[in-house]
Design an enzyme around this catalytic site. Structure first.
Site, PDB file in Angstrom:
ATOM      1  CG  LEU A   1      -5.179  11.148 -11.517  1.00 32.32           C
ATOM      2  CD1 LEU A   1      -6.221  11.180 -12.633  1.00 32.32           C
ATOM      3  CD2 LEU A   1      -4.729  12.580 -11.194  1.00 32.32           C
TER       4      LEU A   1
ATOM      5  CG  LEU B   1     -12.019   8.325  -4.472  1.00 26.48           C
ATOM      6  CD1 LEU B   1     -11.232   9.554  -4.928  1.00 26.48           C
ATOM      7  CD2 LEU B   1     -11.192   7.481  -3.505  1.00 26.48           C
TER       8      LEU B   1
ATOM      9  CG  HIS C   1      -2.037  -1.014   1.113  1.00 29.87           C
ATOM     10  ND1 HIS C   1      -3.050  -0.931   0.174  1.00 29.87           N
ATOM     11  CD2 HIS C   1      -2.287  -2.131   1.818  1.00 29.87           C
ATOM     12  CE1 HIS C   1      -3.885  -1.961   0.324  1.00 29.87           C
ATOM     13  NE2 HIS C   1      -3.433  -2.700   1.311  1.00 29.87           N
TER      14      HIS C   1
ATOM     15  CG  LEU D   1     -26.515   9.771   2.091  1.00 32.00           C
ATOM     16  CD1 LEU D   1     -26.862  11.190   1.654  1.00 32.00           C
ATOM     17  CD2 LEU D   1     -27.777   8.961   2.357  1.00 32.00           C
TER      18      LEU D   1
ATOM     19  CD1 TRP E   1      -4.904   3.323   0.816  1.00 29.22           C
ATOM     20  CD2 TRP E   1      -5.143   4.707   2.558  1.00 29.22           C
ATOM     21  NE1 TRP E   1      -6.019   4.099   0.589  1.00 29.22           N
ATOM     22  CE2 TRP E   1      -6.196   4.951   1.643  1.00 29.22           C
ATOM     23  CE3 TRP E   1      -5.100   5.475   3.734  1.00 29.22           C
ATOM     24  CZ2 TRP E   1      -7.180   5.924   1.863  1.00 29.22           C
ATOM     25  CZ3 TRP E   1      -6.078   6.445   3.954  1.00 29.22           C
ATOM     26  CH2 TRP E   1      -7.093   6.650   3.021  1.00 29.22           C
TER      27      TRP E   1
HETATM   28  S1  MYA Z   1     -15.691   4.705  -1.715  1.00 31.80           S
HETATM   29  C1  MYA Z   1     -16.100   4.712  -3.430  1.00 31.80           C
HETATM   30  C2  MYA Z   1     -14.852   4.763  -4.271  1.00 31.80           C
HETATM   31  N1  MYA Z   1     -15.152   4.910  -5.674  1.00 31.80           N
HETATM   32  C3  MYA Z   1     -15.260   3.904  -6.537  1.00 31.80           C
HETATM   33  O1  MYA Z   1     -15.086   2.746  -6.192  1.00 31.80           O
HETATM   34  C4  MYA Z   1     -15.663   4.290  -7.940  1.00 31.80           C
HETATM   35  C5  MYA Z   1     -14.976   3.481  -9.014  1.00 31.80           C
HETATM   36  N2  MYA Z   1     -13.526   3.509  -8.850  1.00 31.80           N
HETATM   37  C6  MYA Z   1     -12.761   4.602  -9.070  1.00 31.80           C
HETATM   38  O2  MYA Z   1     -13.228   5.685  -9.405  1.00 31.80           O
HETATM   39  C7  MYA Z   1     -11.280   4.431  -8.837  1.00 31.80           C
HETATM   40  O3  MYA Z   1     -10.962   3.070  -8.902  1.00 31.80           O
HETATM   41  C8  MYA Z   1     -10.817   5.021  -7.483  1.00 31.80           C
HETATM   42  C9  MYA Z   1      -9.328   4.683  -7.265  1.00 31.80           C
HETATM   43  C10 MYA Z   1     -10.972   6.540  -7.490  1.00 31.80           C
HETATM   44  C11 MYA Z   1     -11.590   4.423  -6.318  1.00 31.80           C
HETATM   45  N3  MYA Z   1     -10.806   4.545  -1.088  1.00 31.80           N
HETATM   46  O4  MYA Z   1      -5.522   6.449  -8.501  1.00 31.80           O
HETATM   47  P1  MYA Z   1      -5.101   5.063  -8.214  1.00 31.80           P
HETATM   48  C12 MYA Z   1      -6.305   3.336  -3.221  1.00 31.80           C
HETATM   49  C13 MYA Z   1      -9.560   4.894  -0.736  1.00 31.80           C
HETATM   50  O5  MYA Z   1      -3.968   4.535  -9.027  1.00 31.80           O
HETATM   51  P2  MYA Z   1      -7.667   4.198  -9.224  1.00 31.80           P
HETATM   52  C14 MYA Z   1     -15.587   6.401  -1.316  1.00 31.80           C
HETATM   53  O6  MYA Z   1     -15.973   7.250  -2.066  1.00 31.80           O
HETATM   54  C15 MYA Z   1      -5.561   2.073  -3.532  1.00 31.80           C
HETATM   55  O7  MYA Z   1      -5.561   1.217  -2.390  1.00 31.80           O
HETATM   56  N4  MYA Z   1      -8.460   4.496  -1.391  1.00 31.80           N
HETATM   57  O8  MYA Z   1      -6.345   4.030  -8.316  1.00 31.80           O
HETATM   58  C16 MYA Z   1     -14.890   6.762  -0.011  1.00 31.80           C
HETATM   59  C17 MYA Z   1      -4.193   2.619  -3.855  1.00 31.80           C
HETATM   60  O9  MYA Z   1      -3.482   2.972  -2.664  1.00 31.80           O
HETATM   61  P3  MYA Z   1      -2.341   1.981  -2.104  1.00 31.80           P
HETATM   62  C18 MYA Z   1      -8.634   3.720  -2.468  1.00 31.80           C
HETATM   63  O10 MYA Z   1      -8.292   2.872  -9.290  1.00 31.80           O
HETATM   64  C19 MYA Z   1     -13.493   7.252  -0.333  1.00 31.80           C
HETATM   65  C20 MYA Z   1      -4.510   3.916  -4.586  1.00 31.80           C
HETATM   66  O11 MYA Z   1      -5.864   4.251  -4.203  1.00 31.80           O
HETATM   67  C21 MYA Z   1      -9.892   3.318  -2.900  1.00 31.80           C
HETATM   68  O12 MYA Z   1      -7.363   4.876 -10.498  1.00 31.80           O
HETATM   69  C22 MYA Z   1     -12.618   7.451   0.862  1.00 31.80           C
HETATM   70  C23 MYA Z   1      -4.452   3.725  -6.083  1.00 31.80           C
HETATM   71  O13 MYA Z   1      -4.754   4.955  -6.665  1.00 31.80           O
HETATM   72  C24 MYA Z   1     -11.001   3.759  -2.160  1.00 31.80           C
HETATM   73  N5  MYA Z   1     -12.260   3.413  -2.484  1.00 31.80           N
HETATM   74  O14 MYA Z   1      -8.591   5.157  -8.354  1.00 31.80           O
HETATM   75  C25 MYA Z   1     -11.244   7.960   0.487  1.00 31.80           C
HETATM   76  N6  MYA Z   1      -9.750   2.559  -3.993  1.00 31.80           N
HETATM   77  O15 MYA Z   1      -1.293   1.921  -3.157  1.00 31.80           O
HETATM   78  C26 MYA Z   1     -10.320   8.085   1.670  1.00 31.80           C
HETATM   79  C27 MYA Z   1      -8.446   2.482  -4.234  1.00 31.80           C
HETATM   80  O16 MYA Z   1      -1.866   2.569  -0.820  1.00 31.80           O
HETATM   81  C28 MYA Z   1     -10.657   9.278   2.505  1.00 31.80           C
HETATM   82  N7  MYA Z   1      -7.746   3.171  -3.315  1.00 31.80           N
HETATM   83  O17 MYA Z   1      -3.028   0.641  -1.914  1.00 31.80           O
HETATM   84  C29 MYA Z   1      -9.666   9.454   3.642  1.00 31.80           C
HETATM   85  C30 MYA Z   1     -10.014  10.639   4.556  1.00 31.80           C
HETATM   86  C31 MYA Z   1      -9.665  11.971   3.880  1.00 31.80           C
HETATM   87  C32 MYA Z   1     -10.096  13.194   4.708  1.00 31.80           C
HETATM   88  C33 MYA Z   1      -9.314  13.323   6.006  1.00 31.80           C
HETATM   89  C34 MYA Z   1      -9.692  14.568   6.753  1.00 31.80           C
HETATM   90  C35 MYA Z   1      -9.098  14.636   8.119  1.00 31.80           C
HETATM   91  O1  JJ1 Z   2     -26.116  -5.326  -5.068  1.00 35.24           O
HETATM   92  C1  JJ1 Z   2     -25.258  -6.116  -4.747  1.00 35.24           C
HETATM   93  N1  JJ1 Z   2     -25.320  -7.405  -5.058  1.00 35.24           N
HETATM   94  C2  JJ1 Z   2     -26.484  -7.978  -5.676  1.00 35.24           C
HETATM   95  C3  JJ1 Z   2     -26.292  -8.156  -7.168  1.00 35.24           C
HETATM   96  C4  JJ1 Z   2     -25.181  -9.121  -7.492  1.00 35.24           C
HETATM   97  C5  JJ1 Z   2     -24.937  -9.212  -8.952  1.00 35.24           C
HETATM   98  C6  JJ1 Z   2     -23.718 -10.046  -9.210  1.00 35.24           C
HETATM   99  N2  JJ1 Z   2     -22.529  -9.473  -8.655  1.00 35.24           N
HETATM  100  C7  JJ1 Z   2     -26.796  -9.279  -4.965  1.00 35.24           C
HETATM  101  N3  JJ1 Z   2     -27.916  -9.881  -5.330  1.00 35.24           N
HETATM  102  C8  JJ1 Z   2     -28.447 -11.036  -4.681  1.00 35.24           C
HETATM  103  C9  JJ1 Z   2     -29.767 -10.628  -4.045  1.00 35.24           C
HETATM  104  C10 JJ1 Z   2     -30.663 -11.811  -3.712  1.00 35.24           C
HETATM  105  C11 JJ1 Z   2     -32.097 -11.312  -3.564  1.00 35.24           C
HETATM  106  C12 JJ1 Z   2     -33.018 -12.445  -3.207  1.00 35.24           C
HETATM  107  C13 JJ1 Z   2     -32.538 -13.159  -1.978  1.00 35.24           C
HETATM  108  C14 JJ1 Z   2     -31.102 -13.614  -2.089  1.00 35.24           C
HETATM  109  C15 JJ1 Z   2     -30.195 -12.476  -2.434  1.00 35.24           C
HETATM  110  O2  JJ1 Z   2     -26.084  -9.711  -4.078  1.00 35.24           O
HETATM  111  C16 JJ1 Z   2     -24.053  -5.664  -3.937  1.00 35.24           C
HETATM  112  C17 JJ1 Z   2     -24.352  -5.658  -2.465  1.00 35.24           C
HETATM  113  O3  JJ1 Z   2     -24.680  -6.924  -2.050  1.00 35.24           O
HETATM  114  N4  JJ1 Z   2     -23.691  -4.339  -4.335  1.00 35.24           N
HETATM  115  C18 JJ1 Z   2     -22.467  -4.018  -4.736  1.00 35.24           C
HETATM  116  O4  JJ1 Z   2     -21.577  -4.858  -4.802  1.00 35.24           O
HETATM  117  C19 JJ1 Z   2     -22.251  -2.582  -5.061  1.00 35.24           C
HETATM  118  C20 JJ1 Z   2     -21.077  -2.031  -4.338  1.00 35.24           C
HETATM  119  C21 JJ1 Z   2     -21.171  -2.134  -2.830  1.00 35.24           C
HETATM  120  C22 JJ1 Z   2     -20.086  -1.337  -2.154  1.00 35.24           C
HETATM  121  C23 JJ1 Z   2     -20.489   0.102  -2.067  1.00 35.24           C
HETATM  122  C24 JJ1 Z   2     -19.409   1.043  -1.704  1.00 35.24           C
HETATM  123  C25 JJ1 Z   2     -19.967   2.423  -1.564  1.00 35.24           C
HETATM  124  C26 JJ1 Z   2     -18.987   3.398  -1.052  1.00 35.24           C
HETATM  125  C27 JJ1 Z   2     -19.587   4.756  -0.872  1.00 35.24           C
HETATM  126  O5  JJ1 Z   2     -19.093   5.422   0.242  1.00 35.24           O
END
Ligand code: MYA
Ligand code: JJ1
Length: 384
Positions: free
Chosen positions: A147, A136, A2, A384, A5
């Protein structure tokens, strides 16, 4: 393992979960925080997004709808609506500077995003002003270019400049280091569509007709006195919810203004119902929010309408009865599925109300705060 991280004030994956709580970083003042934004790679620039601007919110919506969170098999992608995003990002005391974007240089395409909102969070015996970090997102074409670490460092800097040093966030992926690992559960409301789109499968020895019957719910709430929450209920709902949340190890401490923001019904965004008894007292409340998902590459269906369980308090009926009414009300509003986490007291009704366990996990995290591991039933926070 990591590279990013490991440089941050979070416990390492290999360390033991201890019993002690407190900050991981040296204590600082806002003046000690660098005043200049972090450097982005060439060709990119920072922007502060104005979610009240129609064009800018549309750009955020498009970035997220095309590039945000998907399930493990890339069948579904979250499709937060524009009205939802404005609601999520503008609670009382929100800061515009915490709606952070990355654009192609010269005011070009929005390709990255991260947000914070302020919240008072209690964890064990301490109450801390934190940022809740969410949304994010890096455009699919710019993945794995590091990024995300720059977005996280820049939002951290902007939060720290406001004299806030802790954050709470959730993710579907495991990072250093979860305080709690929670699971999603799903209650079918429209089983035929869920099966057609591959969200669920016909059970063994089940026909479609038997499945539809299994998940059928009444047309109207079963508890006497259930009605939509209105503005006059804010004070009473605040006392009910704020008092209830105290029982959980991790929970937000809401002001009445925050209860009004997060719980007053908004069509297509958040739904909230109260039970008012003969004496005019509000004794029970249930709520859920609308978070549809795009159905990727399906010929017939484009959108999965999902309701997510939010803040629920039952004092005059079993929680299970209140949540049965929540299912009925969600079905009335045409949701296909009702989702809940195994947090708070949800385990008490999930199985009996025919929820099935999902394939998704939700990891809870704190930034710059060491604390013991918390069981899902100790989590009293829904992000959310
Ligand atoms: S969780 C939802 C996150 N979004 C998605 O999953 C959407 C789809 N994915 C993407 O958009 C990209 O894959 C993202 C990573 C942007 C997630 N939280 O730029 P990279 C680390 C934290 O090359 P990419 C939500 O929104 C990964 O371990 N870190 O990677 C809450 C690696 O680090 P390391 C993550 O895939 C977010 C590095 O990033 C996450 O292009 C909370 C790689 O970077 C993740 N979900 O972009 C954020 N995924 O090498 C933290 C990957 O160390 C907030 N990584 O393993 C912290 C508090 C900040 C405020 C503090 C205030 C005091
Ligand atoms: O929705 C989710 N899973 C569904 C669909 C799976 C499709 C194949 N991968 C699921 N379905 C089964 C339901 C079934 C209903 C009848 C009874 C038996 C069960 O399991 C999952 C959650 O389970 N969703 C995701 O994976 C979306 C991402 C979740 C992480 C969200 C992170 C958000 C961060 C924001 O801060």
């Amino acid at each position: 393992e990591h590279a990013f991280w490991d440089t941050q004030p979070v416990p390492s994956m290999s360390s033991e979960y201890g019993q002690d709580s407190g900050p991981l970083d040296e204590v600082r003042t806002p003046e000690e925080v660098r005043a200049e934004p972090y450097a982005l790679p060439d060709k990119f620039e920072w922007c502060t997004c104005n979610v009240d601007d129609e064009h800018e919110i549309q750009e955020i919506y498009s970035l997220l709808t095309e590039n945000y969170v998907e399930d493990d098999d890339s069948m579904f992608r979250f499709d937060y609506s524009i009205h939802f995003l404005r609601w999520a990002l503008k609670p009382p005391e929100f800061l515009r500077s915490w709606h952070l974007g990355v654009r192609v240089q010269g005011g070009g395409k929005l390709v990255g995003f991260i947000t914070g909102i302020p919240a008072h969070i209690r964890v064990l015996e301490k109450s801390i002003k934190m940022a809740e970090i969410n949304f994010l997102c890096v455009h699919k074409r710019l993945r794995s270019k590091r990024l995300a670490p720059v977005l996280i460092k820049e939002i951290t800097r902007r939060v720290n400049r406001e004299n806030i040093w802790q954050a709470v966030y959730t993710a579907g992926v495991v990072l250093p280091r979860p305080i709690s690992e929670c699971r999603y559960w799903h209650r079918s409301l429209n089983p035929k569509k869920l099966i057609e789109v591959g969200f669920s499968h016909l059970g063994a020895r089940m026909t479609m007709a038997r499945t539809i019957k299994l998940y059928k719910v009444p047309d109207a709430p079963q508890i006497a006195g259930m009605r939509e929450m209105k503005k006059e209920d804010v004070g009473r709902v605040h006392r009910l919810v704020a008092n209830y949340l105290k029982k959980f190890t991790l929970h937000p401490e809401f002001t009445p203004a925050e209860i009004e923001h997060w719980m007053l019904p908004r069509p297509g965004v958040v739904y909230c119902y109260v039970r008012e008894n003969e004496k005019g007292e509000v004794t029970d409340v249930c709520s859920f929010y609308s978070l549809p998902s795009s159905i990727l590459g399906h010929p017939k269906h484009n959108t999965l309408r999902a309701a997510y369980s939010y803040w629920n308090v039952a004092t005059t009926v079993p929680l299970q009865d209140l949540m049965f009414d929540a299912l009925i009300l969600a079905r009335q509003q045409d949701f296909d599925v009702f989702n809940a986490l195994d947090i708070m007291e949800n385990e008490s009704f999930l199985k009996d109300l025919k929820f099935g366990i999902g394939d998704g996990y939700l990891q809870y995290y704190l930034y710059n705060w060491k604390c013991p591991r918390i069981e899902p039933r100790g989590i009293g926070l829904v992000l959310l």
